[in-house]
Scaffold this motif. Structure first.
Motif, PDB file in Angstrom:
ATOM      1  N   ALA A 268     -35.165   6.341  24.128  1.00 12.84           N
ATOM      2  CA  ALA A 268     -34.049   6.186  23.187  1.00 12.84           C
ATOM      3  C   ALA A 268     -34.535   6.272  21.747  1.00 12.84           C
ATOM      4  O   ALA A 268     -33.874   6.885  20.891  1.00 12.84           O
ATOM      5  CB  ALA A 268     -33.343   4.850  23.433  1.00 12.84           C
ATOM      6  N   VAL A 269     -35.689   5.685  21.453  1.00 11.36           N
ATOM      7  CA  VAL A 269     -36.256   5.784  20.106  1.00 11.36           C
ATOM      8  C   VAL A 269     -36.622   7.238  19.804  1.00 11.36           C
ATOM      9  O   VAL A 269     -36.413   7.724  18.687  1.00 11.36           O
ATOM     10  CB  VAL A 269     -37.493   4.865  19.972  1.00 11.36           C
TER      11      VAL A 269
ATOM     12  N   PHE B   5     -28.579   0.524  18.877  1.00 10.96           N
ATOM     13  CA  PHE B   5     -28.562   1.874  18.321  1.00 10.96           C
ATOM     14  C   PHE B   5     -27.231   2.180  17.639  1.00 10.96           C
ATOM     15  O   PHE B   5     -26.164   1.725  18.079  1.00 10.96           O
ATOM     16  CB  PHE B   5     -28.846   2.894  19.422  1.00 10.96           C
ATOM     17  N   TYR B   6     -27.320   2.979  16.574  1.00 10.50           N
ATOM     18  CA  TYR B   6     -26.146   3.307  15.764  1.00 10.50           C
ATOM     19  C   TYR B   6     -26.119   4.794  15.424  1.00 10.50           C
ATOM     20  O   TYR B   6     -27.164   5.430  15.278  1.00 10.50           O
ATOM     21  CB  TYR B   6     -26.165   2.518  14.440  1.00 10.50           C
ATOM     22  N   ARG B   7     -24.895   5.277  15.252  1.00 10.60           N
ATOM     23  CA  ARG B   7     -24.693   6.652  14.778  1.00 10.60           C
ATOM     24  C   ARG B   7     -24.217   6.595  13.337  1.00 10.60           C
ATOM     25  O   ARG B   7     -23.279   5.851  13.012  1.00 10.60           O
ATOM     26  CB  ARG B   7     -23.682   7.379  15.663  1.00 10.60           C
TER      27      ARG B   7
ATOM     28  N   THR C 254     -28.363   7.525  23.844  1.00 10.47           N
ATOM     29  CA  THR C 254     -27.900   6.829  22.634  1.00 10.47           C
ATOM     30  C   THR C 254     -26.653   7.441  21.994  1.00 10.47           C
ATOM     31  O   THR C 254     -26.219   6.975  20.944  1.00 10.47           O
ATOM     32  CB  THR C 254     -29.017   6.810  21.579  1.00 10.47           C
TER      33      THR C 254
ATOM     34  N   HIS D 265     -33.408  -3.299  21.360  1.00 16.56           N
ATOM     35  CA  HIS D 265     -32.920  -2.469  20.262  1.00 16.56           C
ATOM     36  C   HIS D 265     -31.422  -2.188  20.363  1.00 16.56           C
ATOM     37  O   HIS D 265     -30.879  -2.016  21.462  1.00 16.56           O
ATOM     38  CB  HIS D 265     -33.666  -1.132  20.243  1.00 16.56           C
TER      39      HIS D 265
ATOM     40  N   GLN E 104     -21.910   1.505  16.274  1.00  9.23           N
ATOM     41  CA  GLN E 104     -22.861   1.118  17.314  1.00  9.23           C
ATOM     42  C   GLN E 104     -22.597   1.950  18.568  1.00  9.23           C
ATOM     43  O   GLN E 104     -21.458   2.079  19.015  1.00  9.23           O
ATOM     44  CB  GLN E 104     -22.719  -0.367  17.641  1.00  9.23           C
TER      45      GLN E 104
ATOM     46  N   ALA F 220     -27.389   8.709  18.345  1.00  4.80           N
ATOM     47  CA  ALA F 220     -27.810   7.699  17.370  1.00  4.80           C
ATOM     48  C   ALA F 220     -28.886   8.228  16.422  1.00  4.80           C
ATOM     49  O   ALA F 220     -29.755   9.004  16.809  1.00  4.80           O
ATOM     50  CB  ALA F 220     -28.329   6.463  18.094  1.00  4.80           C
TER      51      ALA F 220
ATOM     52  N   HIS G  81     -30.055   5.692  14.051  1.00  5.72           N
ATOM     53  CA  HIS G  81     -30.612   4.431  13.554  1.00  5.72           C
ATOM     54  C   HIS G  81     -30.718   3.430  14.700  1.00  5.72           C
ATOM     55  O   HIS G  81     -29.978   3.515  15.689  1.00  5.72           O
ATOM     56  CB  HIS G  81     -29.716   3.819  12.464  1.00  5.72           C
ATOM     57  N   PHE G  82     -31.624   2.488  14.535  1.00  4.85           N
ATOM     58  CA  PHE G  82     -31.705   1.365  15.469  1.00  4.85           C
ATOM     59  C   PHE G  82     -32.390   0.200  14.774  1.00  4.85           C
ATOM     60  O   PHE G  82     -33.062   0.359  13.749  1.00  4.85           O
ATOM     61  CB  PHE G  82     -32.481   1.758  16.732  1.00  4.85           C
TER      62      PHE G  82
ATOM     63  N   VAL H  24     -33.570   9.085  18.672  1.00  6.12           N
ATOM     64  CA  VAL H  24     -33.230   8.817  17.270  1.00  6.12           C
ATOM     65  C   VAL H  24     -34.035   9.734  16.352  1.00  6.12           C
ATOM     66  O   VAL H  24     -33.501  10.347  15.420  1.00  6.12           O
ATOM     67  CB  VAL H  24     -33.480   7.337  16.923  1.00  6.12           C
TER      68      VAL H  24
END
Length: 230
Positions: A122-123, A220-222, A190, A218, A211, A193, A195-196, A126
């Motif tokens: 997931a990171v 996660f956001y878009r 995500t 973590h 979100q 996304a 950001h996190f 991002v």
């Protein structure tokens, strides 16, 4: 194949019509009206055999073979078996790559090695989503190393600690995930996304962003889409 079926149907129809006309003349000369049909069929099959004998083997094969199925052109195929579990990670070969690979693997190791396989993937999403956004540098290393406003985009770049890999197993795992993501593993964790942050903090920007999911420690956001009217 449709051409052959049409040709065969026409042949049978012609035989039937010809046989019917011939039967009107010969029916009074025989007790079996199919004699005329048999004679006509034999003659026509003979003509067919003669005609087919003049067709080359390649041409005949092209006539009777079904058309090849067309497939849509696509770009690089994704890694369809990217289930991001222990069995999947164990099946991945030892990962290597260029500077972009190294930057992504380094970010996963130093920023998220305590997370699950999915959490690290997931990171990676991002970072790759940022690379594709016009709001961020157009390379992985550019995104990972980006700083501004007195802070870094990724905390490990500003924590003052030496970036030394001390856990070989964790590095191998991060490297395999990075390699899979670069090779086209689907980014479906995500929802786009960019950001996190960890559960331990609540940055101001999180109030404005959408979100998308929570994975491990973590959130996660878009990033909102900025338009001219904004």
């Amino acid at each position: 194949m449709p051409l052959l079926k049409t040709w065969t149907g026409t042949l049978i129809l012609s035989v039937m019509l010809s046989a019917g006309a011939h039967a009107e003349v010969t029916i009074s000369q025989s007790n079996d009206p199919t004699d005329a049909l048999d004679a006509s069929m034999t003659a026509l099959l003979g003509q067919e055999h003669s005609a087919l004998g003049r067709v080359s083997g390649a041409r005949l094969e092209a006539i009777v073979s079904p058309p090849a199925r067309k497939t849509a052109k696509r770009g690089k195929q994704p890694v369809s078996d990217a289930t991001f579990d222990e069995a999947w990670i164990a099946a991945q070969p030892k990962a290597t790559g260029d500077d972009e690979f190294q930057c992504l693997a380094k970010a996963l190791y130093f920023e998220a090695r305590g997370e699950s396989i999915k959490g690290q993937a997931a990171v990676a999403e991002v970072i790759l989503n940022r690379v594709e956004s016009s709001s961020y540098p157009g390379s992985i290393c550019g995104v990972v190393n980006q700083s501004g406003g007195g802070s870094c985009q990724f905390s490990f770049m500003c924590d003052g600690l030496a970036e030394k890999v001390s856990e070989s197993g964790a590095w191998d795992r991060a490297a395999k995930i990075a390699r899979a993501m670069l090779d086209g593993a689907p980014r479906e964790l995500t929802d786009g996304a960019t950001h996190f942050h960890t559960n331990a903090v609540r940055p101001g920007w999180s109030q404005r962003f959408t979100q998308t999911t929570r994975i491990g420690a973590h959130i996660f956001y878009r990033q909102p889409i900025v338009t001219a009217s904004n």
